[in-house]
Structures are given as C-alpha cells and as structure tokens.
Design a protein around this motif. Structure first.
Motif, mmCIF file in Angstrom:
data_model
loop_
_atom_site.group_PDB
_atom_site.id
_atom_site.type_symbol
_atom_site.label_atom_id
_atom_site.label_comp_id
_atom_site.label_asym_id
_atom_site.label_seq_id
_atom_site.Cartn_x
_atom_site.Cartn_y
_atom_site.Cartn_z
ATOM 1 N N GLY A 1 0.785 -1.227 0.000
ATOM 2 C CA GLY A 1 0.000 0.000 0.000
ATOM 3 C C GLY A 1 0.815 1.274 0.000
ATOM 4 N N LEU A 2 2.128 1.176 -0.068
ATOM 5 C CA LEU A 2 2.966 2.368 -0.104
ATOM 6 C C LEU A 2 2.623 3.219 -1.323
ATOM 7 N N ASN A 3 2.477 4.529 -1.112
ATOM 8 C CA ASN A 3 2.204 5.512 -2.164
ATOM 9 C C ASN A 3 0.857 5.314 -2.855
ATOM 10 N N ALA A 4 -0.045 4.543 -2.269
ATOM 11 C CA ALA A 4 -1.387 4.402 -2.834
ATOM 12 C C ALA A 4 -2.115 5.734 -2.818
ATOM 13 N N THR A 5 -2.950 5.941 -3.833
ATOM 14 C CA THR A 5 -3.801 7.141 -3.898
ATOM 15 C C THR A 5 -5.258 6.789 -4.153
ATOM 16 N N PRO B 1 -2.177 13.506 -0.019
ATOM 17 C CA PRO B 1 -1.003 12.981 -0.696
ATOM 18 C C PRO B 1 -0.984 11.456 -0.632
ATOM 19 N N PRO B 2 -0.025 10.806 -1.307
ATOM 20 C CA PRO B 2 0.029 9.345 -1.294
ATOM 21 C C PRO B 2 0.227 8.786 0.114
ATOM 22 N N ILE B 3 -0.151 7.524 0.294
ATOM 23 C CA ILE B 3 -0.019 6.847 1.584
ATOM 24 C C ILE B 3 1.447 6.774 2.001
ATOM 25 N N ARG B 4 1.689 7.131 3.251
ATOM 26 C CA ARG B 4 3.044 7.068 3.814
ATOM 27 C C ARG B 4 3.272 5.699 4.455
ATOM 28 N N GLY B 5 4.356 5.045 4.135
ATOM 29 C CA GLY B 5 4.732 3.817 4.803
ATOM 30 C C GLY B 5 3.998 2.585 4.337
ATOM 31 N N GLY B 6 2.704 2.700 4.099
ATOM 32 C CA GLY B 6 1.896 1.578 3.676
ATOM 33 C C GLY B 6 0.577 1.516 4.421
ATOM 34 N N ILE B 7 -0.369 0.762 3.876
ATOM 35 C CA ILE B 7 -1.691 0.591 4.472
ATOM 36 C C ILE B 7 -2.224 -0.761 3.992
ATOM 37 N N ALA B 8 -3.114 -1.365 4.783
ATOM 38 C CA ALA B 8 -3.558 -2.723 4.467
ATOM 39 C C ALA B 8 -5.064 -2.850 4.633
#
Length: 238
Positions: A133-137, A186-193
């Motif tokens: 999920g890093l940098n997801a928008t 902005p894009p997701i920082r670090g990641g998301i799940a």
C-alpha cells in the motif's frame, strides 16, 4: 518515544490554513503548444499555518494557556516532531460533538453518556500503489457516516513501518458495492492494508514547526501568536 499531541484550538486562532502543497516544474512547451508540468515532490505534503491567536489574562486558566503555549514552543525546539490535530470537524462526514443517551433516554449506570457514532471506516481494498500500500492514492473503504462523503474531507490513518499518524484528503468519491472508492492526496506514507481503520473524527498528522517561535505579550498578560508546520517526512526507519 511518544510524540507530543498538539490541540491548537485552545489558543483561539482566528485563521488556519491546512493544505497539501507540492513542487511543480515546467517541462517546457512542445511543438503543438502544450506545456508539460511535472510534479517533483512525490505527490505533495501537508503544510499548516495558524494565525492571530488570542489567549492569556489574569485568571488561573488564562495564565495556564500562556504557559501551555510556552511549553509547546519549547517542546518543538530543534525540529522536534509532534502530532498536530487538524480540528476541522465542520467539514467532516460526522455530526456535531454531542453525547447521546440510550434509546430509553437512560445514561450508563454511572450517569455518564456516550458520544455519537461519528464515521467509523476501514479499508476494503488497496487499489493502486506499491507493495504493502505504499504511495497508494486510491482505496476502497467501508464507511458508516452521519453525513454523506462527497470529497474534500480528510481522514487519518496510521502509516506502516513507523510513519505513525498521517492524513489523506479526498479528491473524488465513487459508489461501489458495499462501500466507497476514494481518490486522495497525498500518497499513503509507509503503507496501508485491508482492515486498517480510517479516522474521520479526529485526523492528525506528524509535523514539525517551520516558523520562528512567537511569544508576544500585550501589557504583560495577553498573547497574540502564530505558528506554522510542515509534515515531517524524515524516514522513521533510518
């Protein structure tokens, strides 16, 4: 180490400007006359300016406000990061801050009430971005909100890999089966799940002060202050 949490509403700022800013480079004009613009900052970052604060006075609680302001600035010295609460509830998909009783109008056994539901949300799918999920928008989310989600709202999340509290700002909303598809900056920082919660009630972001500290006093009692922040983009894994 726990970061200081800043709730700036106590200082009664008359103005605030919280927005995503970025850097763009003019790539020149093609033979067809079209100008290419290239964004060079990876999708933007948060900046926040608060101005025209009004606090202080002779009473004990007013004295405490002035001392809290001084302590806040001392704690931000040297580029120290803090968690800034965005305090933008009027523009969120939530109702007014209030407590409500049970359906039979009775409170809990200790006579306390509980807060209204707000807007609980969780990630259903990560639509784009890199691994984890890093940098997801784009995200698909499940949401139960008190007001409709229409775009422009902010949501907080905990960025993976040590990126802590971060905020996204929705640019578009699309209905999907069982939820909403949101596009944001902005894009997701670090990641998301999948399954991670989104916080529409109290978005907050790790930031650092960029302005010089101010501590002006009128007649030795009343304060007029301002402060500016930028999102702390230092890699927490280093």
């Amino acid at each position: 180490m726990a970061l200081r949490i800043l709730h700036l509403c106590q200082f009664h700022f008359e103005t605030q400007d919280i927005r995503v800013v970025g850097s763009e480079v003019d790539g020149g004009t093609s033979l067809s006359g079209i100008t290419d613009v290239v964004q060079t900052d990876g999708g933007g970052y948060w900046q926040a300016d608060f101005g025209d604060a009004d606090f202080g006075g002779r009473d004990e609680d007013e004295r405490a406000e002035t001392l809290a302001w001084r302590a806040l600035n001392a704690g931000l010295a040297g580029g120290q990061a803090a968690v800034v609460r965005f305090c933008d509830r009027w523009h969120q998909p939530v109702g007014d801050l209030a407590t409500v009783p049970h359906s039979d109008d009775a409170p809990f056994s200790d006579d306390t009430l509980y807060a209204s539901a707000g807007a609980p949300a969780r990630v259903l799918a990560v639509v784009n971005g890199q691994l984890g999920g890093l940098n997801a928008t784009i995200l698909d989310i499940a949401l139960a909100s008190e007001r409709p989600l229409i775009g422009g709202e902010k949501a907080g999340y905990i960025g993976a890999n040590g990126w802590r509290e971060r905020v996204l700002e929705i640019s578009s909303v699309e209905d999907i089966p069982g939820g909403k598809r949101i596009t944001f900056q902005p894009p997701i920082r670090g990641g998301i799940a999948v399954g991670d919660p989104l916080d529409f009630d109290d978005p907050r972001c790790v930031m650092r002060r960029t302005s010089a500290p101010t501590n002006a006093l009128s007649m030795g009692l009343w304060s007029s202050a301002s402060i500016s922040f930028v999102e702390d983009m230092r890699d927490p894994t280093l």
